[in-house]
Design a protein around this motif. Structure first.
Motif, mmCIF file in Angstrom:
data_model
loop_
_atom_site.group_PDB
_atom_site.id
_atom_site.type_symbol
_atom_site.label_atom_id
_atom_site.label_comp_id
_atom_site.label_asym_id
_atom_site.label_seq_id
_atom_site.Cartn_x
_atom_site.Cartn_y
_atom_site.Cartn_z
ATOM 1 N N GLY A 27 0.809 -1.221 0.000
ATOM 2 C CA GLY A 27 0.000 0.000 0.000
ATOM 3 C C GLY A 27 0.834 1.259 0.000
ATOM 4 O O GLY A 27 2.032 1.233 0.317
ATOM 5 N N THR A 28 0.232 2.358 -0.353
ATOM 6 C CA THR A 28 0.920 3.645 -0.347
ATOM 7 C C THR A 28 1.353 4.008 1.070
ATOM 8 O O THR A 28 2.461 4.494 1.306
ATOM 9 N N HIS A 29 0.462 3.757 2.009
ATOM 10 C CA HIS A 29 0.715 4.137 3.398
ATOM 11 C C HIS A 29 1.249 2.959 4.213
ATOM 12 O O HIS A 29 2.156 3.104 5.019
ATOM 13 N N ALA A 30 0.649 1.805 4.003
ATOM 14 C CA ALA A 30 0.995 0.647 4.826
ATOM 15 C C ALA A 30 0.857 -0.628 4.006
ATOM 16 O O ALA A 30 0.072 -0.689 3.065
ATOM 17 N N LYS A 65 -1.024 -4.216 8.957
ATOM 18 C CA LYS A 65 -0.024 -3.694 8.008
ATOM 19 C C LYS A 65 1.045 -2.879 8.740
ATOM 20 O O LYS A 65 0.757 -2.224 9.744
ATOM 21 N N LYS A 108 5.061 4.255 -3.483
ATOM 22 C CA LYS A 108 4.270 3.426 -4.407
ATOM 23 C C LYS A 108 3.715 4.285 -5.547
ATOM 24 O O LYS A 108 3.631 3.848 -6.690
ATOM 25 N N GLY A 250 -4.352 4.969 1.171
ATOM 26 C CA GLY A 250 -3.520 6.133 1.442
ATOM 27 C C GLY A 250 -3.314 6.973 0.187
ATOM 28 O O GLY A 250 -3.280 8.197 0.242
ATOM 29 N N GLY A 251 -3.148 6.292 -0.964
ATOM 30 C CA GLY A 251 -2.840 7.020 -2.188
ATOM 31 C C GLY A 251 -3.980 7.059 -3.177
ATOM 32 O O GLY A 251 -4.119 8.013 -3.931
ATOM 33 N N THR A 252 -4.785 5.992 -3.194
ATOM 34 C CA THR A 252 -5.858 5.924 -4.192
ATOM 35 C C THR A 252 -7.158 5.461 -3.549
ATOM 36 O O THR A 252 -7.157 4.798 -2.519
ATOM 37 N N GLY A 282 -5.917 8.954 1.805
ATOM 38 C CA GLY A 282 -5.642 9.693 3.036
ATOM 39 C C GLY A 282 -4.421 10.611 2.901
ATOM 40 O O GLY A 282 -4.384 11.692 3.504
ATOM 41 N N GLU A 322 -2.566 13.100 12.146
ATOM 42 C CA GLU A 322 -3.152 11.778 11.866
ATOM 43 C C GLU A 322 -4.321 11.510 12.814
ATOM 44 O O GLU A 322 -5.392 11.055 12.396
ATOM 45 N N LYS A 325 -7.234 13.698 11.918
ATOM 46 C CA LYS A 325 -7.873 13.217 10.688
ATOM 47 C C LYS A 325 -8.811 12.050 11.005
ATOM 48 O O LYS A 325 -9.928 11.974 10.518
ATOM 49 N N ARG A 326 -8.354 11.152 11.854
ATOM 50 C CA ARG A 326 -9.158 9.975 12.190
ATOM 51 C C ARG A 326 -10.411 10.347 12.979
ATOM 52 O O ARG A 326 -11.437 9.680 12.884
ATOM 53 N N GLY A 437 -7.940 1.705 4.891
ATOM 54 C CA GLY A 437 -7.802 2.455 6.138
ATOM 55 C C GLY A 437 -8.600 3.748 6.169
ATOM 56 O O GLY A 437 -9.222 4.091 7.184
ATOM 57 N N PHE A 438 -8.608 4.463 5.048
ATOM 58 C CA PHE A 438 -9.284 5.763 5.026
ATOM 59 C C PHE A 438 -10.807 5.588 5.128
ATOM 60 O O PHE A 438 -11.529 6.512 5.505
HETATM 61 N N1 LIG Z 1 -9.439 5.556 11.484
HETATM 62 C C1 LIG Z 1 -9.039 6.223 10.401
HETATM 63 N N2 LIG Z 1 -9.687 7.331 10.000
HETATM 64 C C2 LIG Z 1 -9.279 8.035 8.927
HETATM 65 N N3 LIG Z 1 -8.230 7.696 8.165
HETATM 66 C C3 LIG Z 1 -7.549 6.585 8.509
HETATM 67 C C4 LIG Z 1 -7.907 5.799 9.636
HETATM 68 N N4 LIG Z 1 -7.048 4.758 9.723
HETATM 69 C C5 LIG Z 1 -6.191 4.899 8.696
HETATM 70 N N5 LIG Z 1 -6.486 6.001 7.979
HETATM 71 C C6 LIG Z 1 -5.792 6.525 6.791
HETATM 72 O O1 LIG Z 1 -5.910 5.543 5.786
HETATM 73 C C7 LIG Z 1 -4.764 5.598 4.941
HETATM 74 C C8 LIG Z 1 -4.165 4.242 4.859
HETATM 75 O O2 LIG Z 1 -5.112 3.325 4.386
HETATM 76 P P1 LIG Z 1 -4.638 1.954 3.751
HETATM 77 O O3 LIG Z 1 -3.727 1.237 4.666
HETATM 78 O O4 LIG Z 1 -5.849 1.248 3.266
HETATM 79 O O5 LIG Z 1 -3.828 2.539 2.519
HETATM 80 P P2 LIG Z 1 -2.778 1.828 1.597
HETATM 81 O O6 LIG Z 1 -3.260 0.454 1.316
HETATM 82 O O7 LIG Z 1 -1.448 1.955 2.187
HETATM 83 O O8 LIG Z 1 -2.852 2.758 0.311
HETATM 84 P P3 LIG Z 1 -3.281 2.460 -1.211
HETATM 85 O O9 LIG Z 1 -4.214 1.311 -1.191
HETATM 86 O O10 LIG Z 1 -3.918 3.723 -1.648
HETATM 87 O O11 LIG Z 1 -2.006 2.201 -1.913
HETATM 88 C C9 LIG Z 1 -3.794 6.570 5.577
HETATM 89 O O12 LIG Z 1 -3.850 7.806 4.904
HETATM 90 C C10 LIG Z 1 -4.303 6.693 6.995
HETATM 91 O O13 LIG Z 1 -4.014 7.957 7.533
#
Ligand SMILES: Nc1ncnc2c1ncn2[C@@H]1O[C@H](COP(=O)(O)OP(=O)(O)OP(=O)(O)O)[C@@H](O)[C@H]1O
Ligand SMILES: [Mg+2]
Length: 631
Positions: A27-30, A65, A108, A250-252, A282, A322, A325-326, A437-438
């Protein structure tokens, strides 16, 4: 044109499943992994068990993650995941420069041209490290970690020929970005050959859908899926449902639409519209927030502080954002609660400000840099200001409009677009499943809820962060669970076509096609058009004849195009993928009138590959070539 279409039994249905399937959600974020050893519970013989992993080194709280972060010293990776983040946060600024460290996040997005424009990778790629190499470096660390984890916890020694890796991709990515991901996986040692069958690629939201249908079946009501309002009634995916999966990462943000067919172990997903995505994750909210804060505090003050800031203070501030935002719920949701509680006026003026405004305690270094005078003069009550506790307070309405809405509106529009695409194809969405996550954001949930037509149920998985990686493993073990996909592109072959008046007009204007008797040379014969529903392992066949009596072979050139009305191989956007040459027997022309010697070309659409086979039924000669099919 109607084509003879034969569906052969699934190759995978009879084949033994791989002994170990490992899914990676990069993932972009995790990023995370999950795995399943075959043998314990075969599909159909009880609940399918997928093992996930939620204890990573240096991770603050358990999560499926770890962070998608790399710390380089020069071109050498010295840490990854949460450990990279921790070490970078603790490195004094002077040492970061002196020792030539580079810390990367959000990298990513570098795989897709232009996708990184809006987000912060923290440092640029170290000199000599390409974008594909950075992704490969991360996947190699992940692979080594998985290998060690499996050895320690299950006693399994991972050898490359028995592992099936299943990697997920955003629906938005171009074929070029998908190919870069495949290259990176190969460099990381996930495959022995670049076109290896030991690597399956699947779309992120599609994987979330697979995990929803396959795990919810076995779980008690509400345990795997629930309504975002907490309801458990009808929180399932049943045969006949048309479900939109919205993976908010995180990115898309990625959306796919699926028709659920059958039940139990026979449940299958049929793609009900082509999946789409938007650069709306996010990380884009984070970027918008920093842009807004910078403008409010003064760009030059902010830049000079952040360039030399104590790393701990900077990461502390990011962590505070962070959390904010949550927790953010937006104005409307909060007001609605209060109206219901009958205390609208009091809460708007007092608790409203406390509960919904975004509050960022400013680090001491930034406070000192701004100075007492500037601190009090910053912004305004309407735009955001700094209070007596040195917290930056952004009114909920401002945070909603300036920071969240530009991103969340894209997510809402994306959902509407794919739902409408489905409706046009007669597939009316009745459920929306949130993943990623978002998707946990209460603000995002309420905006999606409000935008959906009445009657559409909004569901979320119990662990939306683990949905994609769990689905990747389930898909790897049973690719035919996605029983039909909409082809993103058109596939066909170079062929002569019967000459028409349209060809004459086209040739007069563009110089092609060329006329040869009754034929137009340089035609494109389509096997599958963009948007066509193609069944898993479906075979599309068509007969062809040679055009010259002197021919000694029939070449079949495979072309791909995004254009549904393409007619010539020289059309723009047409790309030649591969060629096979079928030899003709020496005396073939003597056996037929004219060139009426029939050979057959067939295309088989597997889980990841298209195989083109050209055959001569008289001689039993056949030639074949496989190419990766853009999922
Ligand atoms: N409880 C929450 N409320 C709001 N945002 C959250 C929460 N938990 C995680 N996020 C946000 O979700 C994003 C990460 O989500 P996720 O792990 O699904 O992304 P990713 O798989 O890494 O990214 P992508 O799929 O876009 O490549 C981050 O921007 C994080 O700040
Ligand atoms: Mg994701």
């Amino acid at each position: 044109m109607s084509l003879p279409v034969a569906t052969s039994p699934s190759a995978a249905a009879g084949a033994a499943p791989p002994s170990l399937v490992v899914g990676i959600d990069f993932g972009t974020h995790a990023s995370g992994f999950a795995f399943r050893k075959h043998g314990s519970a075969a599909a159909g013989a009880g609940p399918v068990r997928v093992s996930t992993h939620d204890r990573w080194p240096d991770q603050p709280t358990p999560d499926a993650k770890t962070r998608t972060a790399l710390l380089y010293q020069g071109t050498r990776v010295v840490a990854w995941g949460w450990t990279a983040w921790k070490r970078w946060s603790e490195l004094p600024a002077s040492e970061r420069q002196r020792q030539s460290y580079s810390y990367l996040e959000n990298f990513k997005l570098l795989l897709e041209d232009g996708a990184e424009a809006d987000v912060d990778t923290v440092c640029p790629l170290p000199a000599g490290v390409t974008r594909v190499q950075a992704v490969a470096d991360y996947l190699a660390e992940m692979r080594a970690y998985i290998r060690e984890h499996l050895r320690r916890t299950t006693g399994v020694a991972m050898s490359s020929d028995e592992v099936l890796w299943c990697l997920t991709l955003p629906a938005i990515w171009s074929n070029a970005a998908k190919a870069r991901m495949r290259d990176a996986a190969h460099s990381a040692g996930l495959t022995v050959r670049l076109d290896s069958r030991s690597l399956l690629l699947t779309l992120e939201p599609e994987a979330a859908a697979v995990s929803a249908v396959m795990t919810a079946e076995a779980a008690p009501p509400g345990a795997a899926l629930r309504g975002v309002d907490g309801s458990t009634a009808g929180a399932q995916l049943r045969s006949g449902d048309v479900v939109l999966v919205l993976d908010c990462g995180g990115g898309t943000a990625d959306a796919t639409l699926h028709h659920v067919r059958g039940s139990g172990s026979a449940t299958r997903l049929e793609e009900a519209a082509i999946g789409k995505g938007a650069l709306a994750g996010g990380a884009h909210v984070d970027a918008a927030a920093w842009r807004y804060v910078r403008e409010l505090l003064g760009p030059s003050q902010w830049d000079s502080w952040s360039a030399t800031a104590d790393p701990k203070q900077m990461t502390g501030l990011k962590t505070k954002l962070e959390l904010a935002k949550r927790a953010f719920r937006g104005v409307q949701a909060a007001d609605a609660d209060r109206v219901a509680a009958g205390s609208f006026r009091r809460l708007i003026t007092t608790a409203g400000a406390q509960r919904n405004d975004v509050r960022l305690p400013l680090p001491q270094g930034l406070v000192d840099r701004l100075g007492a005078h500037t601190l009090r003069a910053v912004g305004s009550a309407a735009r955001g200001s700094i209070n007596a506790q040195n917290e930056l307070v952004l009114p909920a309405a401002v945070a909603g409009e300036q920071i969240f809405d530009p991103v969340v509106s894209k997510v809402v529009d994306l959902a509407a677009e794919v739902i409408n695409d489905g409706r046009r194809l007669g597939n009316n969405c009745n459920k929306v499943l949130l993943a990623g996550g978002f998707a946990r954001s209460p603000y995002l949930q309420s905006r999606v809820r409000n935008a959906l037509p009445a009657g559409i149920q909004l569901l979320i998985q119990s662990d939306p962060g683990a949905a994609v990686v769990t689905g990747a493993v389930l898909f790897g073990g049973l690719p035919s669970v996605v029983s039909a996909r909409r082809s993103r592109l058109g596939y066909g072959v170079h062929s002569a076509l019967p000459w028409s008046a349209g060809d004459a007009a086209h040739a007069a204007k563009y110089g092609f096609p060329q006329q040869y008797g009754a034929w137009a040379l340089g035609g494109y014969f389509s096997f599958v058009e963009p948007g066509d529903l193609v069944g898993y392992d479906q075979v599309v066949k068509h007969p062809f004849v040679p055009i010259y009596r002197t021919q000694t072979s029939v070449p079949f050139e495979l072309y791909v195009t995004p254009n549904g009305s393409a007619r010539y191989v020289r059309d723009p956007d047409m790309r030649r993928l591969a060629e096979v040459e079928l030899p003709l027997p020496p005396n073939w022309a003597a056996q037929v009138v004219g060139t009426d010697y029939i050979v057959e070309a067939e295309m088989r659409y597997g889980a990841t590959e298209i195989t083109m086979v050209a055959s001569d039924h008289r001689t039993k000669d056949a030639v074949a070539i496989g190419v990766a099919w853009a999922v």
